[in-house]
Enzyme design. Structure first.
Site, PDB file in Angstrom:
ATOM      1  N   LYS A 165       0.543   4.756   6.831  1.00 48.74           N
ATOM      2  CA  LYS A 165       0.135   5.337   5.787  1.00 48.74           C
ATOM      3  C   LYS A 165       1.013   6.671   5.640  1.00 48.74           C
ATOM      4  O   LYS A 165       1.471   7.144   6.672  1.00 48.74           O
ATOM      5  CB  LYS A 165      -1.539   5.572   5.812  1.00 48.74           C
ATOM      6  CG  LYS A 165      -2.219   4.435   5.818  1.00 48.74           C
ATOM      7  CD  LYS A 165      -2.279   3.614   4.443  1.00 48.74           C
ATOM      8  CE  LYS A 165      -2.909   2.332   4.852  1.00 48.74           C
ATOM      9  NZ  LYS A 165      -2.813   1.314   3.583  1.00 48.74           N
ATOM     10  N   SER A 184       0.795  -1.315  -0.068  1.00 44.19           N
ATOM     11  CA  SER A 184      -0.004  -0.009  -0.023  1.00 44.19           C
ATOM     12  C   SER A 184       0.889   1.187   0.087  1.00 44.19           C
ATOM     13  O   SER A 184       0.349   2.369  -0.423  1.00 44.19           O
ATOM     14  CB  SER A 184      -0.939  -0.061   1.120  1.00 44.19           C
ATOM     15  OG  SER A 184      -0.226   0.056   2.268  1.00 44.19           O
TER      16      SER A 184
END
Length: 256
Positions: free
Chosen positions: A144, A75
């Site tokens: 993230k 990701s």
């Protein structure tokens, strides 16, 4: 015949010259300390003390300074690759020094991870991860990039297809090659003390965008473990991670 004289002795007096004498002319000798030989148990005890101290230092460092993590997904490609080992600055998380552009690791307290993602591990490995001697691979944390902080108005997409923060379109050099800023439209205002986060590989990241409908799109400050600052392993990918300040330097303050 001349009388022979004893040769004059020069130099430092011998050991017997400075030995104190007891009453009655008897010499009093000093007793040296006898070193006790190290027993088998004594050696084992010393090793155990060293091991305990090492574990304690590692645990304190993990809790207050630095903590290692294992990257289990793509990701954050290509900034972070699958199987990378990273270290995060835990102090940033505890002090709340989180800025736009920071790569953060945070605990999954809101159920972002799919059911069944967490897997049982080796007890010894889990113990070493707990004290900080091995990177955390429990898959109970996420990584993230922070796009919006408390008060920010974050939207996507503008006429050019870019993410905007407080009306300023972002040029994001860290995006995965060929990936669009977002294929999902959104328009959110970040609450104080919370963060809006996205993955660098937007097409492969179930980030804040995917949790807007459930009301769990924002990461709480208390859930943040720290900011990633280095890729430590594998060695051919060793790299210090930097905040792309140029991406956010012209973003106006929230509410302006």
């Amino acid at each position: 015949m001349a009388e022979q004289q004893e040769p004059e002795v020069t130099g430092t007096p011998g050991p017997s010259d400075d030995v104190p004498k007891a009453r009655g002319g008897r010499t009093r000798r000093r007793r040296g300390r006898e070193e006790k030989p190290t027993t088998g148990w004594g050696a084992v005890r010393e090793i155990l003390v060293v091991v305990v101290l090492a574990l304690l230092i590692a645990f304190v460092a993990k809790t207050f300074l630095i903590r290692g993590f294992f990257i289990p997904s793509g990701s954050m490609e290509q900034t972070l690759e699958l199987d990378d080992r990273i270290f995060v600055n835990v102090l940033d998380g505890r002090m709340g020094n989180i800025e736009r552009g920071d790569i953060v690791v945070f605990d999954d307290t809101q159920g972002w991870l799919p059911a069944g993602t967490q897997r049982a591990g080796n007890p010894v490995k889990s113990a070493l991860e707990f004290v900080g001697l091995l990177p955390d691979s429990s898959q109970q944390a996420l990584v993230k990039r922070v796009i919006g902080v408390g008060g920010d108005h974050v939207t996507c997409c503008d006429a050019s297809g870019k993410v905007t923060v407080n009306g300023k379109a972002l040029d994001e050099p860290y995006l995965y090659p060929g990936a669009s800023p977002s294929e999902i439209p959104f328009d959110v205002t970040v609450p104080d003390g919370e963060f809006f986060v996205l993955g660098d590989h937007r097409n492969a990241s179930a980030d804040s965008r995917y949790h807007i409908e459930t009301g769990t799109e924002f990461v709480k400050r208390e859930d943040i473990v720290g900011t990633a600052f280095v890729i430590a392993w594998p060695l051919d990918r060793f790299e210090f991670l930097h905040n792309p300040e140029e991406t956010f330097q012209d973003v106006p303050a929230a509410g302006k």
